[in-house]
Scaffold this motif. Structure first.
Motif, PDB file in Angstrom:
ATOM      1  N   GLU A 104       5.533  45.643  29.440  1.00 24.00           N
ATOM      2  CA  GLU A 104       6.154  46.789  30.126  1.00 24.00           C
ATOM      3  C   GLU A 104       5.599  48.108  29.580  1.00 24.00           C
ATOM      4  OE1 GLU A 104       8.273  46.874  32.736  1.00 24.00           O
ATOM      5  OE2 GLU A 104       7.881  44.730  32.851  1.00 24.00           O
ATOM      6  N   ALA A 105       5.396  48.126  28.271  1.00 23.01           N
ATOM      7  CA  ALA A 105       4.833  49.342  27.657  1.00 23.01           C
ATOM      8  C   ALA A 105       3.430  49.608  28.190  1.00 23.01           C
ATOM      9  CB  ALA A 105       4.797  49.191  26.146  1.00 23.01           C
ATOM     10  N   LEU A 106       2.674  48.567  28.368  1.00 22.29           N
ATOM     11  CA  LEU A 106       1.314  48.703  28.912  1.00 22.29           C
ATOM     12  C   LEU A 106       1.347  49.275  30.334  1.00 22.29           C
ATOM     13  CD1 LEU A 106      -1.749  48.083  28.736  1.00 22.29           C
ATOM     14  CD2 LEU A 106      -1.228  45.784  29.562  1.00 22.29           C
ATOM     15  N   LYS A 107       2.340  48.835  31.100  1.00 21.43           N
ATOM     16  CA  LYS A 107       2.450  49.315  32.488  1.00 21.43           C
ATOM     17  C   LYS A 107       2.779  50.800  32.556  1.00 21.43           C
ATOM     18  CE  LYS A 107       4.008  44.978  34.548  1.00 21.43           C
ATOM     19  NZ  LYS A 107       5.215  44.266  35.012  1.00 21.43           N
ATOM     20  N   SER A 108       3.601  51.241  31.589  1.00 22.84           N
ATOM     21  CA  SER A 108       4.097  52.625  31.700  1.00 22.84           C
ATOM     22  C   SER A 108       3.532  53.560  30.632  1.00 22.84           C
ATOM     23  CB  SER A 108       5.628  52.616  31.644  1.00 22.84           C
ATOM     24  OG  SER A 108       6.067  51.920  30.516  1.00 22.84           O
ATOM     25  N   ILE A 109       2.471  53.140  29.965  1.00 22.10           N
ATOM     26  CA  ILE A 109       1.922  53.977  28.889  1.00 22.10           C
ATOM     27  C   ILE A 109       1.391  55.313  29.426  1.00 22.10           C
ATOM     28  CG2 ILE A 109      -0.386  52.925  29.026  1.00 22.10           C
ATOM     29  CD1 ILE A 109       1.333  54.124  25.801  1.00 22.10           C
ATOM     30  N   ASP A 110       0.946  55.336  30.686  1.00 23.18           N
ATOM     31  CA  ASP A 110       0.392  56.586  31.238  1.00 23.18           C
ATOM     32  C   ASP A 110       1.452  57.679  31.357  1.00 23.18           C
ATOM     33  OD1 ASP A 110      -2.210  55.698  31.432  1.00 23.18           O
ATOM     34  OD2 ASP A 110      -1.852  54.740  33.371  1.00 23.18           O
ATOM     35  N   SER A 111       2.686  57.267  31.543  1.00 26.10           N
ATOM     36  CA  SER A 111       3.754  58.260  31.694  1.00 26.10           C
ATOM     37  C   SER A 111       4.369  58.638  30.348  1.00 26.10           C
ATOM     38  CB  SER A 111       4.840  57.725  32.632  1.00 26.10           C
ATOM     39  OG  SER A 111       5.406  56.557  32.084  1.00 26.10           O
ATOM     40  N   TYR A 112       3.917  58.006  29.286  1.00 31.42           N
ATOM     41  CA  TYR A 112       4.461  58.300  27.958  1.00 31.42           C
ATOM     42  C   TYR A 112       3.685  59.441  27.307  1.00 31.42           C
ATOM     43  CZ  TYR A 112       5.355  57.752  22.943  1.00 31.42           C
ATOM     44  OH  TYR A 112       5.664  57.987  21.632  1.00 31.42           O
ATOM     45  N   THR A 113       4.413  60.379  26.731  1.00 30.47           N
ATOM     46  CA  THR A 113       3.773  61.491  26.013  1.00 30.47           C
ATOM     47  C   THR A 113       4.253  61.482  24.575  1.00 30.47           C
ATOM     48  OG1 THR A 113       3.812  62.752  28.069  1.00 30.47           O
ATOM     49  CG2 THR A 113       3.381  63.977  26.039  1.00 30.47           C
ATOM     50  N   TYR A 114       3.316  61.474  23.672  1.00 34.28           N
ATOM     51  CA  TYR A 114       3.677  61.455  22.254  1.00 34.28           C
ATOM     52  C   TYR A 114       4.069  62.860  21.818  1.00 34.28           C
ATOM     53  CZ  TYR A 114       3.392  60.680  17.249  1.00 34.28           C
ATOM     54  OH  TYR A 114       3.677  60.604  15.916  1.00 34.28           O
ATOM     55  N   ARG A 115       5.308  63.009  21.316  1.00 31.17           N
ATOM     56  CA  ARG A 115       5.776  64.336  20.897  1.00 31.17           C
ATOM     57  C   ARG A 115       6.226  64.333  19.446  1.00 31.17           C
ATOM     58  NH1 ARG A 115       8.150  64.189  26.190  1.00 31.17           N
ATOM     59  NH2 ARG A 115       7.124  65.673  27.572  1.00 31.17           N
ATOM     60  N   GLY A 116       5.716  63.391  18.667  1.00 27.77           N
ATOM     61  CA  GLY A 116       6.056  63.346  17.254  1.00 27.77           C
ATOM     62  C   GLY A 116       7.120  62.313  16.913  1.00 27.77           C
ATOM     63  N   ARG A 117       7.875  61.874  17.922  1.00 23.31           N
ATOM     64  CA  ARG A 117       8.845  60.805  17.665  1.00 23.31           C
ATOM     65  C   ARG A 117       8.082  59.496  17.550  1.00 23.31           C
ATOM     66  NH1 ARG A 117      13.930  59.766  21.146  1.00 23.31           N
ATOM     67  NH2 ARG A 117      14.426  58.477  19.352  1.00 23.31           N
ATOM     68  N   PRO A 118       8.569  58.601  16.689  1.00 18.72           N
ATOM     69  CA  PRO A 118       7.827  57.344  16.501  1.00 18.72           C
ATOM     70  C   PRO A 118       7.644  56.578  17.816  1.00 18.72           C
ATOM     71  CG  PRO A 118       9.576  57.558  14.871  1.00 18.72           C
ATOM     72  CD  PRO A 118       9.764  58.664  15.850  1.00 18.72           C
ATOM     73  N   LEU A 119       6.498  55.975  17.947  1.00 16.77           N
ATOM     74  CA  LEU A 119       6.216  55.159  19.133  1.00 16.77           C
ATOM     75  C   LEU A 119       7.238  54.034  19.251  1.00 16.77           C
ATOM     76  CD1 LEU A 119       4.242  54.377  21.461  1.00 16.77           C
ATOM     77  CD2 LEU A 119       2.964  53.054  19.776  1.00 16.77           C
ATOM     78  N   LEU A 120       7.700  53.552  18.103  1.00 17.21           N
ATOM     79  CA  LEU A 120       8.659  52.448  18.097  1.00 17.21           C
ATOM     80  C   LEU A 120       9.963  52.842  18.795  1.00 17.21           C
ATOM     81  CD1 LEU A 120       9.313  49.580  17.247  1.00 17.21           C
ATOM     82  CD2 LEU A 120      10.070  50.462  15.036  1.00 17.21           C
ATOM     83  N   ALA A 121      10.313  54.119  18.741  1.00 17.58           N
ATOM     84  CA  ALA A 121      11.532  54.560  19.416  1.00 17.58           C
ATOM     85  C   ALA A 121      11.406  54.318  20.914  1.00 17.58           C
ATOM     86  CB  ALA A 121      11.789  56.033  19.136  1.00 17.58           C
ATOM     87  N   TRP A 122      10.212  54.568  21.433  1.00 14.24           N
ATOM     88  CA  TRP A 122       9.956  54.327  22.867  1.00 14.24           C
ATOM     89  C   TRP A 122       9.981  52.819  23.153  1.00 14.24           C
ATOM     90  CZ3 TRP A 122       4.999  52.861  25.298  1.00 14.24           C
ATOM     91  CH2 TRP A 122       5.026  52.958  26.695  1.00 14.24           C
ATOM     92  N   LEU A 123       9.360  52.058  22.271  1.00 12.76           N
ATOM     93  CA  LEU A 123       9.332  50.598  22.454  1.00 12.76           C
ATOM     94  C   LEU A 123      10.742  50.017  22.362  1.00 12.76           C
ATOM     95  CD1 LEU A 123       6.188  49.699  20.297  1.00 12.76           C
ATOM     96  CD2 LEU A 123       6.333  49.744  22.791  1.00 12.76           C
ATOM     97  N   TYR A 124      11.541  50.594  21.480  1.00 15.31           N
ATOM     98  CA  TYR A 124      12.917  50.112  21.329  1.00 15.31           C
ATOM     99  C   TYR A 124      13.713  50.349  22.612  1.00 15.31           C
ATOM    100  CZ  TYR A 124      17.859  50.678  20.404  1.00 15.31           C
ATOM    101  OH  TYR A 124      19.223  50.627  20.515  1.00 15.31           O
ATOM    102  N   ARG A 125      13.509  51.512  23.228  1.00 11.85           N
ATOM    103  CA  ARG A 125      14.234  51.795  24.486  1.00 11.85           C
ATOM    104  C   ARG A 125      13.839  50.774  25.558  1.00 11.85           C
ATOM    105  NH1 ARG A 125      13.209  57.214  23.565  1.00 11.85           N
ATOM    106  NH2 ARG A 125      11.679  57.325  25.229  1.00 11.85           N
ATOM    107  N   ILE A 126      12.547  50.459  25.590  1.00 10.60           N
ATOM    108  CA  ILE A 126      12.102  49.430  26.551  1.00 10.60           C
ATOM    109  C   ILE A 126      12.777  48.103  26.228  1.00 10.60           C
ATOM    110  CG2 ILE A 126      10.100  48.124  27.389  1.00 10.60           C
ATOM    111  CD1 ILE A 126       8.381  50.577  26.837  1.00 10.60           C
ATOM    112  N   ALA A 127      12.814  47.761  24.927  1.00 10.04           N
ATOM    113  CA  ALA A 127      13.411  46.485  24.510  1.00 10.04           C
ATOM    114  C   ALA A 127      14.882  46.419  24.908  1.00 10.04           C
ATOM    115  CB  ALA A 127      13.260  46.320  23.002  1.00 10.04           C
ATOM    116  N   ARG A 128      15.584  47.523  24.725  1.00 12.28           N
ATOM    117  CA  ARG A 128      17.007  47.540  25.073  1.00 12.28           C
ATOM    118  C   ARG A 128      17.195  47.290  26.574  1.00 12.28           C
ATOM    119  NH1 ARG A 128      20.311  52.710  23.138  1.00 12.28           N
ATOM    120  NH2 ARG A 128      18.992  53.638  24.727  1.00 12.28           N
TER     121      ARG A 128
END
Lengths: 242, 209
Positions: B73-97
């Protein structure tokens, strides 16, 4: 009571070492011990992590998804130039057709009218209308330019003096009158001149109908008429003087 | 792909510490569909995501499926993700939830497994109540697990917590994140996480009594 427990527990767990905190606060030992035990149990629960096979399968799935996505992207990119090429071919064919039509038009003297016609057919109506608007004044101007000359020729032809020598071919017929024989027939020559004048009228009229050369012929006729008049006088004078 | 060195601030989940800039480069590589970048992301975070899924689903097979799905899922939506200093894992965790929620919905509230992460806790709590010391970890028989499950249904107790309390307990005690990291993942202040942990633990204890 519940809120008090939560507050103390937060303080105990937040200290970093719950057991050491309890040792420092024996008055809360009984209250908090069950929670601290649960906390320790949960921390040391030894939840089994993923097996190596599980890690391998999941990684493989990710790499497969990555590869599939890349393939889809590549195929999209590959289709893009083909579409552009088809569009380019159609555009080139259209341009060649227009050039060919314009060339043919120029070769046959059609000028821009044919090209305008093509554009008109293709839907460029404003240009076609412009062509129509431009064509009409030119036609009018052509007619205005042609008629005065023709009329000049016609009016000149009615002048007998001009008409008499409108055709230089008639002049040699006058030449014999210049010799001795002319003494006997001065009026006959004059009569010939009259006939020639009629011919001149007819010729001038014909030329006037031809339009485009009427003016030149008329001018020539005018010049020749003067010469004819001089010649006629020359031919007529000697007998009279004699 | 640039190798990520182990310098800088502490990272989530006990992983080697990385500078934010380097995680930004990792995200850049992931956006460029670099297999090396994706492998790096996977190696760093798979275990925590698996453990989190296990804590929520109590089923190793389901947890494996969910953890693998998180990366797809992360691979599918990586283009819409913007890194703003928050850990990447926080984004992955939201996907996991979200994937866990979808999975549970698709299961219709079925009880897939009784041998989840509660096993060690059940053994510990059972031993303590019986006045025994905790024995070294050993594979428990199905009978033991069934007996423990009847006495202390930790899984059900966990499900009765509020959503936030459950997330804190799952991330901290089962996935192994520190409370500071949990605060980063949930986007909350650390103090709030301590409160949630204390209240969650107290509620859990009451459920287990």
């Amino acid at each position: 009571m519940k809120n008090q427990t939560d507050k103390l527990l937060r303080e105990c767990l937040g200290s970093g070492d719950a057991e050491a905190w309890l040792a420092r606060h024996p008055e809360h030992h009984e209250l908090l011990l069950p929670y601290v035990e649960l906390h320790a149990a949960l921390q040391g629960s030894g939840v089994p992590g993923p097996t190596p096979e599980s890690v391998y399968r999941s990684h493989l799935e990710l790499m497969r998804a990555l590869s599939n996505q890349e393939n889809v992207r590549q195929s999209r990119l590959a289709r893009l130039p083909a579409a552009f090429m088809r569009l380019g071919t159609v555009a080139a064919a259209l341009a060649l057709t227009l050039v060919a039509v314009a060339g043919a038009s120029a070769a046959f003297g059609g000028g821009d009218g044919v090209v305008d016609g093509v554009f008109s057919t293709l839907g460029f109506n404003s240009h076609a209308e412009e062509g129509i608007n431009n064509a009409s004044p030119n036609a009018e101007r052509g007619r205005d330019c042609a008629n005065p000359n023709a009329l000049d020729g016609h009016s000149n032809s009615e002048d007998e003096d001009n008409a008499a020598d409108a055709h230089e071919g008639d002049v040699p017929r006058c030449e014999p009158n210049g010799d001795a024989e002319g003494l006997n027939s001065p009026n006959a020559n004059a009569s010939d001149g009259s006939d020639n004048a009629d011919d001149g009228i007819n010729n001038a009229s014909d030329n006037a109908d031809k339009g485009e050369h009427a003016s030149d012929n008329a001018d020539d006729g005018s010049g020749n008429a003067d010469e004819g008049s001089d010649n006629a006088n020359d031919n007529a004078d000697p007998p009279n003087s004699d | 792909m640039t190798n990520v060195s182990s310098v800088g601030a502490p990272a989530l989940g006990g992983q080697p510490a990385v500078m934010p800039l380097e995680e930004a480069e990792l995200v850049q590589g992931a956006k460029a569909r670099s297999p090396e970048a994706w492998s790096e992301v996977f190696n760093r975070h798979y275990k925590q995501l698996y453990l989190y899924a296990l804590a929520r689903l109590h089923d190793p097979t389901a947890a494996e499926d969910v953890a693998a799905s998180v990366f797809v899922e992360a691979l599918k939506s990586i283009d819409s993700y913007t890194y703003r200093g928050r850990p990447l894992l926080a984004w992955l965790y939201r996907i996991a939830r979200n994937v866990v929620t979808d999975y549970r919905r698709s299961q219709g509230g079925r009880n897939p497994d009784k041998n989840g992460p509660a096993r060690g806790i059940l053994r510990f709590l059972g031993a303590r109540r019986d006045g025994r010391e905790l024995e070294p970890a050993a594979p428990a028989s199905q009978d033991e697990l069934s007996g423990d499950a009847q006495r202390l249904d930790l899984k059900r107790a966990l499900e009765r917590l509020t959503g936030e309390q459950r997330e804190v307990i799952a991330l901290h005690y089962f996935a192994g994140f520190s409370l500071r990291e949990v605060a980063q993942l949930l986007g909350k202040k650390e103090r709030a996480i301590y409160s949630l942990q204390a209240r969650g633990l107290a509620a859990l204890r009451r459920q287990l009594q």
